[in-house]
Structure formats: structure tokens, C-alpha cells
Design a protein around this motif. Structure first.
Motif, short mmCIF file in Angstrom:
data_model
loop_
_atom_site.label_atom_id
_atom_site.label_comp_id
_atom_site.label_asym_id
_atom_site.label_seq_id
_atom_site.Cartn_x
_atom_site.Cartn_y
_atom_site.Cartn_z
N PRO A 248 44.67 32.70 45.86
CA PRO A 248 44.03 33.92 46.36
C PRO A 248 43.49 34.80 45.24
O PRO A 248 44.16 35.02 44.23
CB PRO A 248 45.15 34.62 47.13
CG PRO A 248 46.14 33.56 47.43
CD PRO A 248 46.08 32.62 46.26
N VAL A 249 42.28 35.30 45.44
CA VAL A 249 41.70 36.27 44.52
C VAL A 249 41.72 37.64 45.19
O VAL A 249 41.87 37.76 46.40
CB VAL A 249 40.26 35.89 44.11
CG1 VAL A 249 40.25 34.53 43.43
CG2 VAL A 249 39.31 35.90 45.31
N ALA A 250 41.55 38.68 44.41
CA ALA A 250 41.54 40.04 44.94
C ALA A 250 40.38 40.23 45.90
O ALA A 250 39.31 39.62 45.74
CB ALA A 250 41.46 41.05 43.80
N SER A 251 40.58 41.07 46.89
CA SER A 251 39.55 41.26 47.92
C SER A 251 38.27 41.85 47.37
O SER A 251 37.21 41.71 47.99
CB SER A 251 40.09 42.15 49.04
OG SER A 251 40.46 43.42 48.53
N ASP A 252 38.32 42.49 46.17
CA ASP A 252 37.11 43.07 45.59
C ASP A 252 36.52 42.19 44.48
O ASP A 252 35.64 42.63 43.74
CB ASP A 252 37.40 44.47 45.05
CG ASP A 252 38.48 44.49 43.98
OD1 ASP A 252 39.09 43.43 43.73
OD2 ASP A 252 38.71 45.57 43.40
N ASP A 253 37.00 40.96 44.36
CA ASP A 253 36.45 40.03 43.36
C ASP A 253 34.97 39.79 43.68
O ASP A 253 34.62 39.45 44.81
CB ASP A 253 37.22 38.72 43.40
CG ASP A 253 36.93 37.81 42.21
OD1 ASP A 253 35.74 37.60 41.92
OD2 ASP A 253 37.89 37.31 41.60
N ASP A 254 34.09 39.99 42.69
CA ASP A 254 32.65 39.94 42.97
C ASP A 254 32.01 38.59 42.69
O ASP A 254 30.79 38.46 42.69
CB ASP A 254 31.92 41.04 42.19
CG ASP A 254 32.06 40.88 40.68
OD1 ASP A 254 32.72 39.91 40.24
OD2 ASP A 254 31.52 41.74 39.95
N ARG A 255 32.82 37.58 42.43
CA ARG A 255 32.22 36.26 42.17
C ARG A 255 31.59 35.71 43.45
O ARG A 255 31.95 36.10 44.56
CB ARG A 255 33.27 35.29 41.63
CG ARG A 255 34.20 34.71 42.69
CD ARG A 255 35.19 33.73 42.11
NE ARG A 255 36.28 34.40 41.42
CZ ARG A 255 37.26 33.77 40.80
NH1 ARG A 255 37.28 32.46 40.77
NH2 ARG A 255 38.23 34.46 40.22
N GLY A 256 30.68 34.78 43.32
CA GLY A 256 30.05 34.18 44.48
C GLY A 256 30.42 32.73 44.68
O GLY A 256 29.99 32.11 45.64
N GLU A 257 31.22 32.18 43.79
CA GLU A 257 31.60 30.77 43.83
C GLU A 257 33.12 30.67 43.73
O GLU A 257 33.73 31.27 42.84
CB GLU A 257 30.91 30.03 42.67
CG GLU A 257 31.40 28.64 42.36
CD GLU A 257 31.39 27.71 43.54
OE1 GLU A 257 32.39 27.01 43.70
OE2 GLU A 257 30.39 27.68 44.30
N PHE A 258 33.72 29.91 44.66
CA PHE A 258 35.18 29.87 44.74
C PHE A 258 35.75 28.46 44.66
O PHE A 258 36.95 28.27 44.89
CB PHE A 258 35.65 30.53 46.04
CG PHE A 258 35.30 31.98 46.15
CD1 PHE A 258 36.10 32.95 45.57
CD2 PHE A 258 34.15 32.39 46.81
CE1 PHE A 258 35.78 34.29 45.66
CE2 PHE A 258 33.82 33.73 46.90
CZ PHE A 258 34.64 34.69 46.32
N SER A 259 34.92 27.47 44.35
CA SER A 259 35.41 26.09 44.38
C SER A 259 36.58 25.87 43.43
O SER A 259 37.46 25.05 43.71
CB SER A 259 34.27 25.11 44.05
OG SER A 259 33.72 25.39 42.78
N ASP A 260 36.61 26.61 42.30
CA ASP A 260 37.71 26.41 41.35
C ASP A 260 39.02 27.03 41.82
O ASP A 260 40.07 26.85 41.18
CB ASP A 260 37.34 26.97 39.98
CG ASP A 260 37.09 28.48 40.00
OD1 ASP A 260 36.74 29.00 41.08
OD2 ASP A 260 37.25 29.12 38.95
N THR A 261 38.99 27.75 42.96
CA THR A 261 40.22 28.33 43.50
C THR A 261 40.76 27.52 44.68
O THR A 261 41.75 27.90 45.29
CB THR A 261 39.98 29.78 43.96
OG1 THR A 261 39.13 29.78 45.12
CG2 THR A 261 39.34 30.60 42.86
N LEU A 262 40.07 26.41 45.00
CA LEU A 262 40.47 25.56 46.13
C LEU A 262 40.90 24.20 45.60
O LEU A 262 40.18 23.57 44.83
CB LEU A 262 39.31 25.39 47.11
CG LEU A 262 38.58 26.67 47.56
CD1 LEU A 262 37.40 26.32 48.45
CD2 LEU A 262 39.54 27.62 48.27
N SER A 263 42.07 23.74 46.02
CA SER A 263 42.60 22.47 45.54
C SER A 263 42.96 21.58 46.71
O SER A 263 43.80 21.96 47.56
CB SER A 263 43.85 22.68 44.67
OG SER A 263 43.59 23.56 43.61
#
Length: 294
Positions: free
Chosen positions: A11-26
Motif C-alpha cells: 500500500p502507498v499513501a492515499s496522496d501518492d502522486d505517481r501514475g504507475e503502480f505495477s512495482d507495488t503489485l506482486s
């Protein structure tokens, strides 16, 4: 439902402004050892979840489910989920679902006891075959939930209206319904007001008006109910929220239990009081609910 696919989410913070999350999914083996024995979701049911229906690879009503996940998290004092990250996880796991009906489950847990933060994951499983109950309907009994209709306002710590992992009471209610010769249950408040089923919302028709219990009574605001109300309103019917007594439910012109995976199951009896089954309308509801919806 045995999961066929699973993803762990960092989980990332709700205000994280990145647009790509593939590296947080395993991707993980859903049949393998994944979670710690100290995981509070297993020890205490301390977490929240959502179940999203998938039809031919298309996840249904994703925005509504994610918003309800965030609402449940807030009620339980869990960190706010980053909806963009969870949307990415839903899209990734839905892409692994073949044709047919599947169910995606989203879980946000408080994590490991004394641990650094929450644990989160999503799974995808084949949906149960609900074709018979969609066609033939369900017999229900009313069961006292043990709280009055004002309890959610007076005692918010009861977490009424949050979709938590603590489902032991819900499953016990379904077993009790079976002991009474019924297929399912409808919870009622101790002051006689209809609430919801253990795993579904209740929609009732009186003439040309379709109503559902007020969410303020401490029930889940159903995503499928909201979608069906939009569909029915588009067909010219009057829809709304109302206080429904047990006696009114027993004498309704028609009724349904609705949920994301079961879709619309007509109620054919309440406490052995027979209710007419509107086969044509139910079939049109099912067709609508099986169509792609965002």
C-alpha cells in the motif's frame, strides 16, 4: 470459492502522486504460504473487503466498490487506500480472468500484530453458479439483528455499515435460515425495521415503486442496488429509500436480494408468506447486470 489468481499490494499513501503502480503489485501463488500467522485479518477479522463481479474479463462497478472500500476503511480507522493503486490492481487481476463469471475480492487488513502497517491483497476466483436462484428465487426468513434502527448513529463503534472481514454472524444467520427451511435470511432491527440480507441488499416493489432500506439504519449501501435503481429509473419506475416494516415486506408485490456476484435473486417467500415472482422483470435485471458497467 478457491482463488485462481492473487496479487499482494504494497500500500502507498492515499496522496501518492505517481501514475504507475505495477512495482507495488506482486503476483503470488494463491495456494501457497503468503500471509504471516500474526496477520490480524485471520486472528481477529480486523480488516475490510469488497467483492467485485467480473463478466467476460470486465470488472463491474469498480468505482463504486473502491469508494465503499475507502468508506469502510475510514469507519475502521484504517489508512485510506490509494484508489488509483487499487484500480490498477483490479485491472491487472481482471486481465487474468477468462470468459465467464468471476469474482475479485479486495482485502485491506490492519496487518501483522505489532507490524509496520496494513496488509493488502486481491484475488480472483470463479463465481458460484447462481443461475437457479436467479431464475427460481429464494425463500427467506427474517432474523433479529439484536440492535435497533438507531444503533449506528448512537454506537458507531459497532461498525454497522462497514464491510468488515468479521462475517461470522452473517454466516451464522444463513445457517439459521437453513435450519428454518429457508434459503437465506433478512436481518431486521429490534424495533421491526427491515435492514439487509447477510450478503445482499434488499429491494422491494410496491406497485410501480421500488424501495430499499435507508443506509442510515446501519447497513451497507449496496453497489448493485444503486446500479439497479438507475436502470429501473431509466425504465420509468419510481425508486427511493424507505422504512420497511416486516409486515410490509411480507406483503410486497415483489422483492429481490441483490449483490455483485449473485446479481438479482427474486424473493418468493418471507417467513412462509408467498410473494409473486416477476420472471420477466427479473430476467431483464439479470441481463442488465451481466452487461459491462463501470
Amino acid at each position: 470459492m478457491t482463488p485462481r489468481h492473487a496479487l499482494l499490494i504494497d500500500p502507498v499513501a492515499s496522496d501518492d502522486d505517481r501514475g504507475e503502480f505495477s512495482d507495488t503489485l506482486s503476483a503470488v501463488d494463491p495456494a501457497g504460504p503468503v500471509l504471516s500467522l500474526g496477520e490480524l485479518s485471520a486472528q481477529r477479522g480486523d480488516g475490510v473487503f469488497e467483492s467485485i463481479g467480473v463478466v467476460d474479463g470486465h470488472p463491474q462497478e469498480v468505482t463504486a466498490h473502491l469508494e465503499r472500500l475507502a468508506h469502510s476503511a475510514a469507519l475502521c480507522d484504517l489508512p485510506a487506500p490509494h484508489l488509483g493503486q487499487w484500480r490498477a490492481a483490479v485491472a491487472e487481476i481482471a486481465s487474468r480472468c477468462p470468459a465467464g463469471e468471476y469474482v475479485i475480492k479486495l482485502v485491506l487488513s490492519r496487518g501483522v500484530d505489532q507490524g509496520p502497517g496494513p496488509t493488502a491483497w486481491v484475488t480472483a476466483s470463479p463465481a458460484p453458479d447462481f443461475s437457479r436462484v436467479r431464475r427460481d428465487g429464494v425463500r427467506v426468513v427474517t432474523l433479529d439483528r439484536g440492535v435497533d434502527s438507531g444503533a449506528s448513529t448512537r454506537a458507531p463503534w459497532l461498525l454497522l455499515g462497514a464491510k468488515t472481514l468479521s462475517y461470522a454472524v452473517n454466516m451464522a444467520a444463513i445457517r439459521e435460515a437453513g435450519r428454518r427451511g429457508a434459503d437465506d435470511a433478512v436481518f431486521v432491527s429490534s424495533d421491526g425495521i427491515v435492514l439487509e440480507a447477510p450478503t445482499a441488499s434488499v429491494i422491494v416493489r410496491f406497485g410501480d415503486r421500488f424501495v430499499t432500506p435507508e443506509p442510515a439504519t446501519g447497513i451497507l449501501h449496496g453497489t448493485t442496488q444503486l446500479s439497479l435503481f438507475a436502470y429501473l429509473a431509466g425504465r420509468g419506475f419510481d425508486v427511493g429509500y424507505d422504512t420497511i416494516s416486516v409486515d410490509r415486506l411480507r406483503h410486497a408485490d415483489a422483492g429481490w436480494l441483490v449483490s455483485s456476484v449473485r446479481l438479482a435473486a427474486p424473493i418468493v417467500a418471507v417467513d412462509d408468506h408467498e410473494i409473486a415472482l416477476d420472471a420477466a422483470l427479473t430476467a431483464s435485471m439479470t441481463d442488465y447486470l451481466l452487461s459491462p458497467r463501470d
